[in-house]
Every structure is written in C-alpha cells, then in structure tokens.
Write a protein that holds these residues in place. Structure first.
Motif, short mmCIF file in Angstrom:
data_model
loop_
_atom_site.label_atom_id
_atom_site.label_comp_id
_atom_site.label_asym_id
_atom_site.label_seq_id
_atom_site.Cartn_x
_atom_site.Cartn_y
_atom_site.Cartn_z
N SER A 141 -56.13 43.52 82.57
CA SER A 141 -54.89 43.61 83.12
C SER A 141 -54.37 42.32 82.97
CB SER A 141 -54.79 44.37 84.34
OG SER A 141 -53.82 43.67 85.14
N ILE A 142 -54.91 41.22 83.46
CA ILE A 142 -54.52 39.83 83.14
C ILE A 142 -54.06 39.68 81.50
CG2 ILE A 142 -54.94 37.31 83.66
CD1 ILE A 142 -56.61 38.20 86.01
N VAL A 143 -55.19 40.04 80.85
CA VAL A 143 -55.20 39.75 79.31
C VAL A 143 -53.72 40.40 78.74
CG1 VAL A 143 -56.18 40.33 77.23
CG2 VAL A 143 -57.58 39.44 79.12
N SER A 144 -53.52 41.72 79.35
CA SER A 144 -52.31 42.41 78.94
C SER A 144 -51.02 41.72 79.21
CB SER A 144 -52.58 43.91 79.11
OG SER A 144 -53.14 44.57 79.12
N PHE A 145 -51.26 41.15 80.21
CA PHE A 145 -49.96 40.60 80.56
C PHE A 145 -49.75 39.03 80.07
CE2 PHE A 145 -47.85 37.45 83.66
CZ PHE A 145 -46.63 38.05 83.65
N TYR A 146 -50.87 38.61 79.68
CA TYR A 146 -50.73 36.99 79.03
C TYR A 146 -50.26 37.60 77.44
CZ TYR A 146 -53.03 34.04 82.19
OH TYR A 146 -53.63 33.16 83.34
N GLN A 147 -50.94 38.57 76.98
CA GLN A 147 -50.40 38.94 75.62
C GLN A 147 -48.90 39.36 75.24
OE1 GLN A 147 -53.82 42.00 74.76
NE2 GLN A 147 -54.73 40.49 73.46
N ARG A 148 -48.73 40.06 76.50
CA ARG A 148 -47.18 40.59 76.50
C ARG A 148 -46.24 39.44 76.73
NH1 ARG A 148 -48.29 44.22 80.05
NH2 ARG A 148 -47.29 43.17 81.95
N GLU A 149 -46.49 38.69 77.37
CA GLU A 149 -45.66 37.46 77.76
C GLU A 149 -45.55 36.36 76.49
OE1 GLU A 149 -43.54 36.78 80.35
OE2 GLU A 149 -43.73 38.99 80.84
N LEU A 150 -47.02 36.11 75.91
CA LEU A 150 -47.03 34.97 75.22
C LEU A 150 -46.97 35.29 73.50
CD1 LEU A 150 -49.60 33.35 77.36
CD2 LEU A 150 -47.53 32.76 77.42
N ARG A 151 -47.49 36.42 73.24
CA ARG A 151 -47.67 36.66 71.86
C ARG A 151 -46.33 36.52 71.31
NH1 ARG A 151 -49.67 42.11 71.06
NH2 ARG A 151 -51.80 41.45 71.87
N GLY A 152 -46.09 35.62 70.01
CA GLY A 152 -44.79 35.28 69.47
C GLY A 152 -43.89 34.60 70.50
N ASN A 153 -44.09 34.22 71.52
CA ASN A 153 -43.09 33.53 72.37
C ASN A 153 -43.56 32.04 72.72
OD1 ASN A 153 -41.46 35.80 72.87
ND2 ASN A 153 -42.75 36.64 74.56
N ILE A 154 -44.56 31.77 72.24
CA ILE A 154 -44.78 30.24 72.45
C ILE A 154 -45.58 29.89 71.22
CG2 ILE A 154 -45.36 30.28 74.99
CD1 ILE A 154 -48.40 30.34 74.30
N PRO A 155 -45.42 28.50 70.78
CA PRO A 155 -45.90 28.08 69.69
C PRO A 155 -47.66 27.93 69.78
CG PRO A 155 -44.77 26.24 70.65
CD PRO A 155 -44.81 27.44 71.73
N ALA A 156 -48.37 28.86 69.87
CA ALA A 156 -49.66 29.09 70.10
C ALA A 156 -50.01 30.47 69.60
CB ALA A 156 -50.08 28.80 71.40
N ASP A 157 -51.43 30.48 68.88
CA ASP A 157 -52.07 31.73 68.64
C ASP A 157 -52.64 32.33 69.96
OD1 ASP A 157 -51.04 31.45 65.92
OD2 ASP A 157 -53.22 30.48 65.48
N VAL A 158 -52.31 33.70 70.18
CA VAL A 158 -52.87 34.34 71.34
C VAL A 158 -53.84 35.23 70.92
CG1 VAL A 158 -52.20 36.01 73.07
CG2 VAL A 158 -50.52 34.21 72.19
N PRO A 159 -54.99 35.21 71.55
CA PRO A 159 -56.25 35.98 71.05
C PRO A 159 -56.02 37.38 71.35
CG PRO A 159 -56.76 35.17 73.29
CD PRO A 159 -55.42 34.45 73.04
N GLU A 160 -56.56 38.20 70.28
CA GLU A 160 -56.35 39.69 69.99
C GLU A 160 -57.92 40.13 70.17
OE1 GLU A 160 -53.60 41.61 68.95
OE2 GLU A 160 -52.26 39.96 68.65
N GLU A 161 -58.04 41.52 70.52
CA GLU A 161 -59.58 42.07 70.35
C GLU A 161 -59.68 42.59 68.79
OE1 GLU A 161 -59.74 45.03 73.08
OE2 GLU A 161 -61.37 44.39 74.03
N PRO A 162 -60.55 42.07 68.09
CA PRO A 162 -60.80 42.62 66.87
C PRO A 162 -60.93 44.13 66.67
CG PRO A 162 -62.39 40.82 67.06
CD PRO A 162 -61.75 41.11 68.45
N ALA A 163 -60.49 44.74 65.61
CA ALA A 163 -60.63 46.27 65.54
C ALA A 163 -61.73 46.92 66.12
CB ALA A 163 -60.23 46.75 64.29
N ASN A 164 -63.10 46.32 65.90
CA ASN A 164 -64.22 46.81 65.84
C ASN A 164 -65.23 46.35 67.14
OD1 ASN A 164 -64.05 48.87 63.99
ND2 ASN A 164 -64.81 47.60 62.52
N ARG A 165 -64.30 45.56 68.08
CA ARG A 165 -64.88 44.83 69.00
C ARG A 165 -64.34 45.18 70.41
NH1 ARG A 165 -67.65 44.30 65.52
NH2 ARG A 165 -68.97 42.41 64.64
N GLN A 166 -64.91 45.47 71.70
CA GLN A 166 -64.44 45.40 73.01
C GLN A 166 -64.93 43.94 73.48
OE1 GLN A 166 -65.41 48.95 74.79
NE2 GLN A 166 -64.12 50.21 73.48
#
Ligand SMILES: Cc1ncc(COP(=O)(O)O)c(C=O)c1O
Length: 278
Positions: A141-166
């Motif tokens: 839930s912390i990760v979802s919040f960070y991703q929602r708030e930060l992805r595309g909104n700051i000059p940084a690459d925000v980590p994602e889960e690769p398609a075949n990885r949890q």
C-alpha cells in the motif's frame, strides 16, 4: 542476490550453474513474499518453491524480523537434516545415533557451528511469520501511494514490478535524473534530512570501499571499470517503506521530495507542478 525483493533471471542462474557444475543457492534476504513465473500465462512460483536452497534474513530491517538470525528453506530432506546438524555443533540427535536414545547420548560426526536461531528468537519469528502477509500488504500500500504520487511527477525513475515478478518491496529505490537537476544525489539527501525525511542509499558499491580499493592496489582483487554500477549509485535514493510508518509520515516523504526536487529542477516549465506543491 536478488536485490530489493525482485528475483533475477532464474533460468539464466540455472543455466550458468549447470554449465559450470555449480550448486545454486539463492540469497533471499530481501525476498519473503517474492514470486516469479516463466511467462504471463504460467503459474506464480514463490521463491521458496524453487529447486534450490533459499537463505532468508530476519535482521531488524527485513520483511519480518527476529532482531538477528534467519532461515534456510530446501526441498532436499538430506540437506535439511545436515543444515540442522551443522548449525548446532554438528550434533546428531540421540534418536538417530542408534544408542540408548537418552538426551546425553548424541553423536558428533562432523564439524559444526553454533549458528542456530535460539528458542526465544524462534518464538518471535513464528509470531512475525504469522503477520508476514499483513506487513507485506502494508508495504504494497505504501508502494502504490509512492507510485501514484511520484510516477511522472518528479525528475526520477520510480520502480515498477516487472511483468513476471512479484516483489517483496523490501526496498523502494528511486533513480534521480541528475541531468534534470541542479543538485547531486547527496545534496538532495541532505536537504531531505533538513526536512526530517531520512532517505538512504542501498548501497555503496563494494569497489568504493577502502578495503577493496587497498586489495585492488595490492593486486589481491581486480575490478574492471563498472560504469553502470557507478552511474546507478550516483542516482540512487531509497525511500522509507517500513509498515511501521503512518500514512502521515509517508505523505510527508512525498511532500518533502516534491519540495526539494521542485527547487532543484533545471527545466522549470516541465516541472512547474512541483513548484506549485512547495
Ligand atoms: C542481500 C543481503 N544478503 C544477505 C544479508 C545478510 O543477512 P544477515 O544479516 O541476516 O546475515 C543481507 C543483510 O542485510 C542482505 O541485504
């Protein structure tokens, strides 16, 4: 090693082990609740179900903790019995020695270590294990919040889960786009600290440490150039992600990041929204 809770290329690991006749052992220190699948339509395989031993860490900062200590999982019964023996002085239990079966009547057939998790810590571990998924959901839930708030909104690459990885999401590393910033990673960390937001760097590469530099000078270790490692290190900044953090604290991390990165951004037009957040 499987950094941050994402399994690496399992098939490649297996191929290398086979080619060179090596035994594969997974460092799962970050990987409780980590899983992978061969392809999008294949079933998920939890790391503990891989056909190789996995070593977990229960150090204080890990997904579950016993303060210190850890666990090995394996589907090899003989290996499990040997691990139990060598982690406790190499002692063969009385029931297996063919003697009287009395407590004192054990054998020592091979050299061992005092590397067992003691009973008090093991009890703590069982209680932590029963809450493992709860902690994992809090991390997600912390990760979802960070991703929602930060992805595309700051000059940084925000980590994602690769398609075949949890991922276990043990670590949440941002990669700053330094070319878009007027400050270095370390200057940004200091400014965040001044706002009482303590981010970290996980980790300094081995070849940056004095010991390894000295070994290299003495010809006892050899490092080639490691430009990718060096570049990632200069850009990396890891955010707090413990389930112990409240939503207020996580929101403050996001606000502080937007504030510091907004002030340090080169292209004010592109990141205008950050300045508005200040
Ligand atoms: C990737 C990795 N492997 C192994 C370890 C060692 O674990 P322990 O401290 O339980 O021996 C750590 C500890 O931080 C780690 O991060």
């Amino acid at each position: 090693v499987n950094y941050g809770g994402v399994l690496g290329d399992v098939e490649e690991y297996q191929a290398i082990a086979e080619e060179f006749g090596l035994k594969l052992i997974y460092d799962g220190a970050h990987c409780l609740h980590t899983a992978y699948r061969h392809s999008l339509d294949a079933p998920w395989i939890p790391i503990g179900a891989l056909d190789a031993p996995v070593c977990y860490s229960f150090y204080a900062s890990k997904c579950i903790t016993t303060g210190e200590g850890g666990m090995v999982t394996t589907n090899d019964a003989a290996l499990a019995a040997r691990l139990r023996r060598v982690s406790f002085h190499g002692i063969t239990p009385p029931a297996e020695t063919g003697g009287t079966g009395m407590n004192w009547d054990y054998d020592i057939a091979e050299r061992g270590y005092k590397a067992n998790l003691n009973d008090v810590l093991a009890a703590l571990g069982l209680s932590q294990l029963s809450r493992g998924w709860e902690f994992h959901e809090q991390r997600r839930s912390i990760v979802s919040f960070y991703q929602r708030e930060l992805r595309g909104n700051i000059p940084a690459d925000v980590p994602e889960e690769p398609a075949n990885r949890q991922s276990s999401w043990h670590i949440f590393p941002l990669l700053l786009r330094l070319e878009e910033l007027t400050l270095s990673r370390d200057e940004i960390l200091l400014q965040l600290r001044d706002l009482s937001v303590h981010c970290s760097v996980q980790w300094r590469p081995l070849h940056h440490f004095s010991l390894y530099k000295a070994l290299a000078r003495e010809g006892k270790a050899r490092f080639g150039r490691l430009p990718v490692t060096d570049e990632i290190f200069s850009r990396m900044l890891t955010l707090p992600i413990s389930p112990a953090h409240s939503q207020d604290e996580i929101s403050r991390v996001v606000e502080a990041l937007k504030c510091v990165l907004g002030a340090a951004t080169r292209n004010r037009n592109k990141w205008n929204h950050l300045r508005e957040a200040m």
